[in-house]
Motif scaffolding. Structure first.
Motif, PDB file in Angstrom:
ATOM      1  N   PRO A  23       0.836  -1.206   0.000  1.00 25.32           N
ATOM      2  CA  PRO A  23       0.000   0.000   0.000  1.00 25.32           C
ATOM      3  C   PRO A  23       0.864   1.246   0.000  1.00 25.32           C
ATOM      4  O   PRO A  23       2.047   1.206   0.354  1.00 25.32           O
ATOM      5  CB  PRO A  23      -0.795  -0.126   1.297  1.00 25.32           C
ATOM      6  CG  PRO A  23      -0.011  -1.064   2.146  1.00 25.32           C
ATOM      7  CD  PRO A  23       0.674  -2.001   1.211  1.00 25.32           C
ATOM      8  N   LYS A  24       0.273   2.351  -0.390  1.00 28.03           N
ATOM      9  CA  LYS A  24       1.016   3.612  -0.429  1.00 28.03           C
ATOM     10  C   LYS A  24       1.437   3.985   0.986  1.00 28.03           C
ATOM     11  O   LYS A  24       0.634   3.869   1.925  1.00 28.03           O
ATOM     12  CB  LYS A  24       0.103   4.691  -1.023  1.00 28.03           C
ATOM     13  CG  LYS A  24       0.846   5.765  -1.729  1.00 28.03           C
ATOM     14  CD  LYS A  24      -0.121   6.662  -2.478  1.00 28.03           C
ATOM     15  CE  LYS A  24       0.664   7.866  -2.977  1.00 28.03           C
ATOM     16  NZ  LYS A  24      -0.169   8.841  -3.644  1.00 28.03           N
ATOM     17  N   GLY A  25       2.674   4.391   1.139  1.00 27.89           N
ATOM     18  CA  GLY A  25       3.118   4.774   2.478  1.00 27.89           C
ATOM     19  C   GLY A  25       4.576   4.437   2.694  1.00 27.89           C
ATOM     20  O   GLY A  25       5.298   4.106   1.754  1.00 27.89           O
ATOM     21  N   GLU A  26       5.003   4.544   3.947  1.00 29.56           N
ATOM     22  CA  GLU A  26       6.401   4.322   4.271  1.00 29.56           C
ATOM     23  C   GLU A  26       6.518   3.254   5.343  1.00 29.56           C
ATOM     24  O   GLU A  26       5.730   3.227   6.281  1.00 29.56           O
ATOM     25  CB  GLU A  26       7.028   5.628   4.775  1.00 29.56           C
ATOM     26  CG  GLU A  26       7.018   6.691   3.708  1.00 29.56           C
ATOM     27  CD  GLU A  26       7.500   8.015   4.224  1.00 29.56           C
ATOM     28  OE1 GLU A  26       7.904   8.063   5.402  1.00 29.56           O
ATOM     29  OE2 GLU A  26       7.476   8.976   3.462  1.00 29.56           O
ATOM     30  N   PHE A  27       7.463   2.384   5.165  1.00 27.41           N
ATOM     31  CA  PHE A  27       7.601   1.258   6.090  1.00 27.41           C
ATOM     32  C   PHE A  27       9.056   1.130   6.514  1.00 27.41           C
ATOM     33  O   PHE A  27       9.968   1.283   5.706  1.00 27.41           O
ATOM     34  CB  PHE A  27       7.116  -0.029   5.434  1.00 27.41           C
ATOM     35  CG  PHE A  27       5.754   0.103   4.854  1.00 27.41           C
ATOM     36  CD1 PHE A  27       4.644   0.017   5.672  1.00 27.41           C
ATOM     37  CD2 PHE A  27       5.583   0.364   3.511  1.00 27.41           C
ATOM     38  CE1 PHE A  27       3.380   0.192   5.140  1.00 27.41           C
ATOM     39  CE2 PHE A  27       4.336   0.536   2.976  1.00 27.41           C
ATOM     40  CZ  PHE A  27       3.223   0.444   3.791  1.00 27.41           C
ATOM     41  N   TYR A  28       9.230   0.873   7.779  1.00 26.67           N
ATOM     42  CA  TYR A  28      10.592   0.735   8.306  1.00 26.67           C
ATOM     43  C   TYR A  28      10.633  -0.514   9.158  1.00 26.67           C
ATOM     44  O   TYR A  28       9.790  -0.718  10.025  1.00 26.67           O
ATOM     45  CB  TYR A  28      10.965   1.948   9.151  1.00 26.67           C
ATOM     46  CG  TYR A  28      12.421   1.998   9.541  1.00 26.67           C
ATOM     47  CD1 TYR A  28      13.369   2.567   8.702  1.00 26.67           C
ATOM     48  CD2 TYR A  28      12.856   1.449  10.745  1.00 26.67           C
ATOM     49  CE1 TYR A  28      14.694   2.589   9.044  1.00 26.67           C
ATOM     50  CE2 TYR A  28      14.190   1.462  11.092  1.00 26.67           C
ATOM     51  CZ  TYR A  28      15.107   2.040  10.248  1.00 26.67           C
ATOM     52  OH  TYR A  28      16.421   2.058  10.574  1.00 26.67           O
ATOM     53  N   GLN A  29      11.592  -1.367   8.885  1.00 27.13           N
ATOM     54  CA  GLN A  29      11.726  -2.584   9.675  1.00 27.13           C
ATOM     55  C   GLN A  29      13.176  -2.781  10.020  1.00 27.13           C
ATOM     56  O   GLN A  29      14.063  -2.598   9.188  1.00 27.13           O
ATOM     57  CB  GLN A  29      11.215  -3.779   8.868  1.00 27.13           C
ATOM     58  CG  GLN A  29      11.443  -5.118   9.522  1.00 27.13           C
ATOM     59  CD  GLN A  29      10.679  -5.266  10.821  1.00 27.13           C
ATOM     60  OE1 GLN A  29       9.530  -4.872  10.901  1.00 27.13           O
ATOM     61  NE2 GLN A  29      11.333  -5.804  11.840  1.00 27.13           N
ATOM     62  N   ARG A  30      13.432  -3.132  11.270  1.00 25.66           N
ATOM     63  CA  ARG A  30      14.826  -3.366  11.648  1.00 25.66           C
ATOM     64  C   ARG A  30      14.983  -4.766  12.211  1.00 25.66           C
ATOM     65  O   ARG A  30      14.073  -5.302  12.842  1.00 25.66           O
ATOM     66  CB  ARG A  30      15.307  -2.329  12.648  1.00 25.66           C
ATOM     67  CG  ARG A  30      14.292  -1.956  13.673  1.00 25.66           C
ATOM     68  CD  ARG A  30      14.708  -0.684  14.348  1.00 25.66           C
ATOM     69  NE  ARG A  30      13.551  -0.059  14.963  1.00 25.66           N
ATOM     70  CZ  ARG A  30      13.602   1.085  15.601  1.00 25.66           C
ATOM     71  NH1 ARG A  30      14.725   1.722  15.703  1.00 25.66           N
ATOM     72  NH2 ARG A  30      12.526   1.604  16.140  1.00 25.66           N
TER      73      ARG A  30
END
Lengths: 373, 151, 337, 175
Positions: free
Chosen positions: A302-309
């Motif tokens: 989906p449109k947007g920003e994702f951050y995974q660590r």
């Protein structure tokens, strides 16, 4: 070899040498420009990009199933963890529930990879300081773990085992037996490692009080992983932001306060035992079930920003995806642990000797392709 | 602090901020000129204490560039994403945050190298990945390279 | 006169051939010792059990491009390997290989060896300086500090035996051990001197863990960074000849050289020991010490330059000074066997 | 001699067809020495370097074949194993390293990246697509990364190649 013949000796009488891009102790193609006064280091300036492969640019044209494979080539010793980060960010964006069996397999494989990565650190740390034999001893266990990896994923080094939703293939039937065998062998050998290198007086003297990184500096420089934990920073992503069921497992975050090279060595040695502990909890109770959740053939975030660590063997790897709703990332940024850890070297090597710089680089344990990406 | 409290406190120090809460973190979008004073407060003010800049990057949105700063506080254990909008895409400029977080030095070099954003008051701004004479900024969307083989 | 010159030439040639073969053997031995310690097989494809490996290496180096960098001082650059190998060869002369077999029975043998072998520093400094390479220069400077320092301990530990025997001649020293080797006769002080000698001479010949002059991982080869082909092979050969010399000296001074294992007063036992040829005793002892020094190389990490100098000036030198006093006291009082 | 004869340049005249007995025997000795003593340069850029380290270690142990002495300086090396991607910025350095090695020198291109760019062929702005654009390559080893056995195989293939070289014969041919 020596590049850039400009300024051999500058106005202040400092001697300028170039370490790298081809230098045996930089573990790749890092280039450090070192200003020396006699043998004492006045200033270090890293020059990067000798293995800059434009992975971030390439990721923008690859689908969400494909882009992970490039990350195995970044920090090739933590290939599983890197792939896992790429899979997790997709799962987070699409809210996919990963089957428990897949989670357990993921954790076991990642911890095995962590052990084998730390063993390689042990091997190369000895080699950098001129002790050749530990190198050969340590590779016994690495070979054994590589064999397991090969039976499980088909590759020895650059795997693509973690896919969005789970893992790509089930573990072989003798997996549990093999892992237990390797762990037993490793625990026997661990005492040897402790004695042959860590117990050596010369090695200890080379490491103690060398390259002290204070807690404040470690945080300000963005250091993570064993480097920061040796300075007393609590930064284990497995504890702080658990993923894949790490919250259900019993293990300690190894934190020391020395901050010198010796503390960094000890943290890594202790972390290997913690990884063994984690695997031992899981290996007998891998749940039955699916190994991969059902996903669509073409994954669109989906449109947007994702951050995974995730916590790789060298620290915190962050995957930052900006999606515009298409089947490829709009922008893909990898926050690589080595890039931040590298910036510690100029700060902590001032005033030390050339030999200490080698010891510092050995304990920071850089993987250059992960820095350059 | 929770995201709500963060929003309230942030609005007090800088009223013209816009928030975006669609993602995992709280995003605070500010114009690029106001970056340095805001960041200084975020670092030093007792209620924020963002001492750990864990990711610094830039996104090219074609009509503007967006600097992205991921901040975390090890004391309060809260996270915020500060975004600074640079409207000038021809000659983008922004203040360096090197004085506040030392880790910014190499990260800003990287952004300069790949996006062409000039950081004012940066101690050693250089192209760290590519050669000094490289033309263009590869991660920009308008970057063209005739040697590149497109899939 | 002519006969003497001819004899000298013949002896010299024989010795040269012997030393080249010895260097081959030591090179092979080093690889096999390394392989043994590292759980490997080592070279085993070239010749039976890999025995021809070193010969292949040498022939290859002979026919490799002889190379002088453009920026180097060409005269000194080409002279340096010659100087290093000459000093190594000179030190071989007074060594007693077997009973009654000594090429040059000089009455100041101990003094001669220790003074000639310390001349190697000139060759290394020359090599490092003339290469016009920064790593080489750092390596050469390290060499100066290192060899000059460790020379002292070597001298002092040699003196302790000279004090006990009262002679500088190697032959006399061997003869004095007819009723027992000094390492057994001289109680603990001589054992300390032996340990100090082995450690300091490892540093003197720049072998790991004291190989800061080369320091592959720090200086990419140190003083020999720019050397290729046969010139580099000469460095390697000089290293092995030096290794042989220090081991032979240690064996001669402390372990009785060619003298078989004798126990004072036990004539029958001594006769049995005499049955084994004296050359086997000599080479057996020398190879044993070489084996120990090779094990150092493959076991220990490298020291740092300041630790290296600390070890000498803060530990080895004071200990050996006190040790010489003890030995002198022992010699005066006649406490040794 | 088979391959060599087939590839002879047409119109070339030899006084002694195989370079004569003496020259051939000398060649055989030199080739034997060269092929059995190939000292690699300690050079690795990325992932393949790890597999190269595995080849060094006890399980594979390339020292059996005479590759034991890994030199840190190009002056003393005979072989450069290019293990890992070469990018534009690294290309001049690699060329320079190759130039610094004295003759005879050999190159093994290890892994897909060095052969063609491998996974970094498309959409990349900085990767050199095959190191044969920069330096001549003797043996190519495909794989990403190749297994240690594959690297060993390539090195044995390189030995075969060296054994068929004709150093003195070329000298005679020049005259």
């Amino acid at each position: 070899m020596i590049l850039g013949e400009e300024d051999h000796i500058n106005e202040e009488g400092e001697f300028v040498i170039n370490m790298g891009p081809q230098h045996p102790s930089t573990h790749g193609v890092l280039r450090l420009k070192v200003w020396l006064d006699g043998e004492t280091i006045k200033k270090v300036e890293p020059h990067l990009g000798y293995i800059h492969r434009s992975i971030e640019k390439m990721s923008e044209s690859l689908s969400y199933r494909q882009y992970g494979y490039l990350t195995s080539r970044m920090d090739y010793l933590s290939a599983h963890m890197n792939n896992l980060a790429c899979a997790l960010v997709v799962e987070k964006a699409l809210q996919i529930q990963v089957p428990e069996r897949a989670q357990a397999i993921r954790v076991i494989i990642c911890e095995l990879a962590r052990i084998s990565s730390h063993i390689l650190w042990f091997a190369s740390a000895g080699l950098d300081l001129g002790g050749v034999t530990p190198f050969f001893y340590a590779f016994r266990d690495r070979e054994a773990i590589n064999n397991i990896m090969e039976e499980t994923c088909g590759a020895r080094l650059t795997m693509n085992y973690m896919v969005p939703g789970g893992v790509i293939a089930d573990v072989p039937s003798n997996f549990q037996a093999r892992v237990k065998e390797v762990l037993k062998q490793f625990k026997d050998n661990y005492h040897e490692y402790d004695e042959i290198l860590m117990g050596n007086v010369i090695f200890q003297n080379r490491m103690m009080d060398v390259g002290v990184l204070t807690k404040e500096d470690a945080i300000a420089l963005g250091c993570t992983g064993p480097v920061a934990r040796a300075s007393g920073v609590s930064c284990d992503i497995r504890k702080l932001y658990p993923y894949d069921g790490y919250e259900k497992l019993q293990f300690d975050e190894v934190i020391l306060t020395g901050g010198d090279s010796w503390a960094r060595c000890q943290v890594r040695m202790a972390e290997m035992l913690q990884s063994v502990h984690i695997i031992e909890q899981l290996i007998d109770n891998i749940p039955e079930g699916d190994i991969v959740a059902k996903t669509k053939n073409v994954i669109k975030l989906p449109k947007g920003e994702f951050y995974q660590r995730v916590e790789t063997a060298r620290g915190e790897l962050g995957v930052y995806i900006v999606s515009d709703g298409a089947s490829t990332p709009y922008r893909c940024k990898y926050r690589s642990p080595n890039f931040a850890n590298l910036s510690a070297i100029p700060h902590i090597s001032k005033g030390h000797k050339i030999g200490d710089l080698i010891a510092i680089m050995a304990t920071i344990d850089l993987i250059i392709p992960d820095i350059d990406r | 602090m929770t995201n709500e409290e963060l929003k309230n406190s942030f609005t007090q120090i800088f009223p013209a901020v816009t928030f975006d809460e669609t993602g995992e973190f709280l995003n605070a979008i500010i114009p690029s000129e106001e970056l340095l004073p805001v960041m200084k407060v975020l670092r030093s003010s007792k209620e924020f204490l963002f001492d750990y800049l864990f990711c610094l990057t830039c996104v090219d949105w074609k009509d503007h560039l967006m600097m992205v700063y991921f901040l975390k506080s090890n004391t309060h254990n809260h996270t915020i994403v500060v975004k600074a909008k640079i409207t000038d895409t021809v000659n983008p400029q922004i203040e360096s945050v090197y004085d506040i977080w030392k880790t910014a030095e190499l990260n800003e070099d990287e952004v300069f190298d790949l996006f062409g954003v000039k950081f004012l008051n940066h101690p050693n701004l250089r192209r760290i990945f590519l050669e000094e004479d490289w033309v263009g900024y590869p991660l920009r969307k308008n970057y063209v390279d005739e040697h590149m083989i497109e899939l | 006169m002519l006969l003497t010159v001819t004899e000298m030439v013949i002896v010299g040639l024989c010795l040269l051939v012997f030393l080249i073969l010895l260097a081959f053997f030591l090179g092979y031995m080093e690889r096999k010792v390394a392989a043994f310690m590292e759980l490997r097989l080592g070279p085993n494809r070239v010749g039976p059990k890999g025995t021809l490996q070193i010969i292949a290496d040498t022939v290859k180096l002979l026919f490799k491009e002889g190379f002088t960098p453009d920026a180097a001082d060409k005269f000194l650059f080409n002279l340096a390997p010659g100087i290093i190998i000459t000093t190594a060869l000179l030190a071989v002369a007074p060594i007693a290989y077997a009973r009654g077999f000594q090429i040059w029975d000089i009455n100041i043998g101990v003094l001669y060896i220790s003074s000639v072998s310390s001349m190697a520093v000139i060759g290394i400094l020359m090599a490092g300086w003339s290469s016009s390479n920064k790593y080489s220069l750092i390596g050469a400077m390290r060499c100066g500090a290192q060899i000059v320092s460790y020379e002292l301990s070597i001298g002092l530990s040699l003196i302790s035996i000279v004090v006990l025997t009262g002679s500088l001649s190697l032959n006399d020293i061997v003869e004095s051990q007819a009723n027992g080797w000094w390492i057994f006769k001289g109680h603990i002080p001589v054992m300390i001197a032996f340990v100090i000698f082995v450690v300091a001479s490892t540093a003197e010949i720049n072998r790991a863990p004291f190989d800061l002059v080369e320091a592959d991982q720090e200086l990419t080869g140190g003083f020999n960074t720019e050397y290729a082909g046969m010139k580099f092979a000469m460095f390697l050969m000089a290293e092995y000849i030096n290794l042989f010399v220090v081991s032979a000296v240690a064996a001669t001074i402390f372990l009785g050289g060619w003298m078989p294992f004798h126990i004072g007063g036990m004539t029958g036992f001594n006769h049995i020991m005499d049955y084994i040829p004296s050359s086997i005793w000599f080479f057996g002892k020398t190879l044993f010490i070489i084996f120990i020094i090779m094990q150092f190389r493959w076991t220990f990490p490298r020291l740092r330059i300041d630790q290296l100098l600390n070890l000498e000036w803060k530990y080895l030198l004071p200990i050996s000074m006190v040790n010489v006093l003890l030995v002198t006291l022992m010699a005066i009082m006649g406490w040794h066997f | 001699m088979g391959l060599k004869d087939k590839l002879e340049f047409p119109g070339q005249i030899h006084e002694t067809p195989d370079g004569g007995f003496m020259v051939t025997q000398l060649d055989a000795v030199i080739n034997w020495a060269r092929s059995n003593s190939v000292w690699p340069l300690a050079f690795g850029t990325s992932c393949c370097a790890i597999e190269m380290m595995h080849t060094v270690n006890a399980k594979y142990d390339w020292s059996r074949f005479g590759f034991e002495v890994m030199r840190a300086t190009p002056r003393q090396a005979d072989l450069i194993i290019v293990s890992g991607t070469i990018v534009m910025k690294m290309a001049p350095v690699l060329k320079r390293l190759y130039d610094q090695m004295p003759e005879p020198r050999y190159v093994i291109a290890m892994g897909a990246c060095t052969i063609s760019g491998g996974p970094f062929f498309y959409n990349t702005y900085s990767v050199v697509k095959g190191i044969d654009h920069i330096i001549p390559v003797d043996v190519y080893v495909p794989g990403c990364p190749p297994r240690p056995e594959a690297l060993l195989h390539s090195m044995i293939a390189l030995q075969e190649k060296i054994k068929n070289d004709a150093y003195f014969r070329k000298q005679v041919d020049k005259k």
